[in-house]
Motif scaffolding. Sequence first.
Motif, PDB file in Angstrom:
ATOM      1  N   PHE A 324      85.660  67.449  24.189  1.00  0.00           N
ATOM      2  CA  PHE A 324      85.116  68.798  24.045  1.00  0.00           C
ATOM      3  C   PHE A 324      83.780  68.950  24.761  1.00  0.00           C
ATOM      4  O   PHE A 324      83.571  69.896  25.530  1.00  0.00           O
ATOM      5  N   VAL A 325      82.856  68.037  24.525  1.00  0.00           N
ATOM      6  CA  VAL A 325      81.524  68.185  25.119  1.00  0.00           C
ATOM      7  C   VAL A 325      81.569  67.978  26.623  1.00  0.00           C
ATOM      8  O   VAL A 325      80.797  68.594  27.370  1.00  0.00           O
ATOM      9  N   ASP A 326      82.480  67.137  27.104  1.00  0.00           N
ATOM     10  CA  ASP A 326      82.584  66.936  28.546  1.00  0.00           C
ATOM     11  C   ASP A 326      83.087  68.206  29.224  1.00  0.00           C
ATOM     12  O   ASP A 326      82.553  68.622  30.267  1.00  0.00           O
ATOM     13  N   VAL A 327      84.094  68.838  28.636  1.00  0.00           N
ATOM     14  CA  VAL A 327      84.596  70.100  29.190  1.00  0.00           C
ATOM     15  C   VAL A 327      83.525  71.183  29.100  1.00  0.00           C
ATOM     16  O   VAL A 327      83.351  71.983  30.035  1.00  0.00           O
ATOM     17  N   ALA A 328      82.793  71.217  27.981  1.00  0.00           N
ATOM     18  CA  ALA A 328      81.728  72.216  27.818  1.00  0.00           C
ATOM     19  C   ALA A 328      80.647  72.042  28.883  1.00  0.00           C
ATOM     20  O   ALA A 328      80.143  73.031  29.445  1.00  0.00           O
ATOM     21  N   CYS A 329      80.272  70.807  29.192  1.00  0.00           N
ATOM     22  CA  CYS A 329      79.284  70.547  30.247  1.00  0.00           C
ATOM     23  C   CYS A 329      79.786  71.022  31.603  1.00  0.00           C
ATOM     24  O   CYS A 329      79.049  71.641  32.375  1.00  0.00           O
ATOM     25  N   CYS A 330      81.047  70.727  31.890  1.00  0.00           N
ATOM     26  CA  CYS A 330      81.609  71.123  33.184  1.00  0.00           C
ATOM     27  C   CYS A 330      81.623  72.641  33.337  1.00  0.00           C
ATOM     28  O   CYS A 330      81.406  73.164  34.437  1.00  0.00           O
ATOM     29  N   CYS A 331      81.877  73.354  32.254  1.00  0.00           N
ATOM     30  CA  CYS A 331      81.887  74.823  32.314  1.00  0.00           C
ATOM     31  C   CYS A 331      80.467  75.377  32.430  1.00  0.00           C
ATOM     32  O   CYS A 331      80.193  76.266  33.242  1.00  0.00           O
ATOM     33  N   ALA A 332      79.561  74.839  31.597  1.00  0.00           N
ATOM     34  CA  ALA A 332      78.196  75.375  31.558  1.00  0.00           C
ATOM     35  C   ALA A 332      77.467  75.185  32.879  1.00  0.00           C
ATOM     36  O   ALA A 332      76.683  76.042  33.302  1.00  0.00           O
ATOM     37  N   VAL A 333      77.736  74.069  33.564  1.00  0.00           N
ATOM     38  CA  VAL A 333      76.980  73.764  34.770  1.00  0.00           C
ATOM     39  C   VAL A 333      77.371  74.680  35.932  1.00  0.00           C
ATOM     40  O   VAL A 333      76.639  74.778  36.936  1.00  0.00           O
ATOM     41  N   LEU A 334      78.509  75.378  35.818  1.00  0.00           N
ATOM     42  CA  LEU A 334      78.943  76.275  36.884  1.00  0.00           C
ATOM     43  C   LEU A 334      78.303  77.653  36.794  1.00  0.00           C
ATOM     44  O   LEU A 334      78.257  78.384  37.785  1.00  0.00           O
ATOM     45  N   PHE A 335      77.820  78.027  35.624  1.00  0.00           N
ATOM     46  CA  PHE A 335      77.243  79.360  35.456  1.00  0.00           C
ATOM     47  C   PHE A 335      76.063  79.632  36.404  1.00  0.00           C
ATOM     48  O   PHE A 335      75.990  80.712  37.003  1.00  0.00           O
ATOM     49  N   PRO A 336      75.110  78.702  36.548  1.00  0.00           N
ATOM     50  CA  PRO A 336      73.990  78.987  37.461  1.00  0.00           C
ATOM     51  C   PRO A 336      74.430  79.258  38.897  1.00  0.00           C
ATOM     52  O   PRO A 336      73.814  80.087  39.594  1.00  0.00           O
ATOM     53  N   VAL A 337      75.474  78.559  39.362  1.00  0.00           N
ATOM     54  CA  VAL A 337      75.946  78.792  40.723  1.00  0.00           C
ATOM     55  C   VAL A 337      76.504  80.209  40.851  1.00  0.00           C
ATOM     56  O   VAL A 337      76.236  80.918  41.825  1.00  0.00           O
ATOM     57  N   VAL A 338      77.278  80.618  39.859  1.00  0.00           N
ATOM     58  CA  VAL A 338      77.848  81.969  39.871  1.00  0.00           C
ATOM     59  C   VAL A 338      76.743  83.017  39.817  1.00  0.00           C
ATOM     60  O   VAL A 338      76.776  84.019  40.546  1.00  0.00           O
ATOM     61  N   TRP A 339      75.760  82.818  38.967  1.00  0.00           N
ATOM     62  CA  TRP A 339      74.641  83.768  38.867  1.00  0.00           C
ATOM     63  C   TRP A 339      73.904  83.888  40.198  1.00  0.00           C
ATOM     64  O   TRP A 339      73.531  84.993  40.609  1.00  0.00           O
ATOM     65  N   SER A 340      73.661  82.756  40.843  1.00  0.00           N
ATOM     66  CA  SER A 340      72.944  82.789  42.123  1.00  0.00           C
ATOM     67  C   SER A 340      73.740  83.534  43.182  1.00  0.00           C
ATOM     68  O   SER A 340      73.184  84.300  43.980  1.00  0.00           O
TER      69      SER A 340
END
Length: 446
Positions: A324-340
């Motif tokens: 669960f936490v590994d998948v959550a990290c993989c998802c969360a780390v993509l948000f900044p790229v999308v925002w930029s």
Amino acid sequence: MAPAAARLLLLLAVAGVLLRPAAAEIKQELFKDDSRQSILFEKFGFSPRGSVSIALTGAKAASKLAKPDPTQLGFFLLSDEALFEAIYQQPPTTDLNPNPDPNTACVLSSPYVIPLFTFADLDADGNYNRTFPISHPDEYSLFFTNCAPETAVTMEVRTDMYNTNLDGTKDYLSVGEAPVPSIYAFFALGYVLFLAAWLYLTLYHSRLSAHRIHHLMSFLLLARMLYCISAAEDQHYIRVAGSSHGWDVMFYLFQLVKGVILFAVIALIGTGWSFLKPFLQDKEKKVLMVVIPLQVAANIAAAVVGETGPFLQEWVTWNQIFLFVDVACCCAVLFPVVWSMRSLRESSKTDGKAARTLAKLTLFRQFYVVVIGYLYFTRIIVYALKTITNYKYRWVSVAAEEVATMAFYIFMFYMFKPAERNQYFALDDDEEEAAEMALREEEFEL
């Protein structure tokens, strides 16, 4: 075979799939009033000169109903091939053809398992010690089963699973994992050279163009190098002595450090910190505040799973936490790229710098795609390789993961290396019109 035994074998199949094949360190564990029907100890690939040694101390069973039958409690080996044969080739049972013998409901009586011994073989003090040679080389899982109803078991168990080399020494690494120490050592050397080249670039050749993110990337390479060194030493000592001699502590420490720094670097590059702007917005800080604790939790779960083994009662729970936490990290780390990417696209409508914005968007989109590919490969493809690859070639999944990681690092470090004219500003002003046309297209929409 009775339905109860079939259901137990199905549970063992699920446990066998969840169990990651690993080095069979010498394990010693105390069980007190344990009422589990089955306990999975290890999964190990044996050569023609393989052996499994089991030592029990103070073993006893207690039941609330009646005195337990000692032949209903014991240890056995089960191969994956025999496991699925037992599940899919069992004859159907009906009310017209009941099984009159209740003992056949115990998995120990299944023709698909290799029984080693039962509690009937223990001495008066509940002790037992014997080494069993493996006559047919294969990958086997070592189980303890408790078929006695409402019975709790207390025992101290020591297990040694190993292959014997031609010179008589013991090899505690599973067949197919013998190259693993060399693989980690090779990549450790690669990261040494990588780090030396990067430090030359950031501290000497392009030091005036180096940003804070570049120095953080240096620490990432250092952590990855130390992780590979500790992994190589950990696997080497397990191979020759059955114990990591403390290298497992270093392994999990650097696994934690490199994981935290890697996700932090991806998030910071995604925000444009130190490249586009020297500050972080509140939502970007929140991403880091989420990713870093999640990485710590993931590595703690990985350490528990790796060190205790599947005989821990909460082993499946810890596996679920790690996933669960590994998948959550993989998802969360993509948000900044999308925002930029969205921010750059919006700014292109007002700042009059379409060419520069197009260059930034192109770079961010490439980075976004490569990050997704890297996370997908290392989380899914590598796991699939571990599952479907023959046990003799389990080292392939380790090599594939390390090759993918090295390739991802080379791409990321090359694309974001310090330079006076990097790809953020790769286009000239005379290309403004073409860039404006490209920005109007939908190809940069997510």
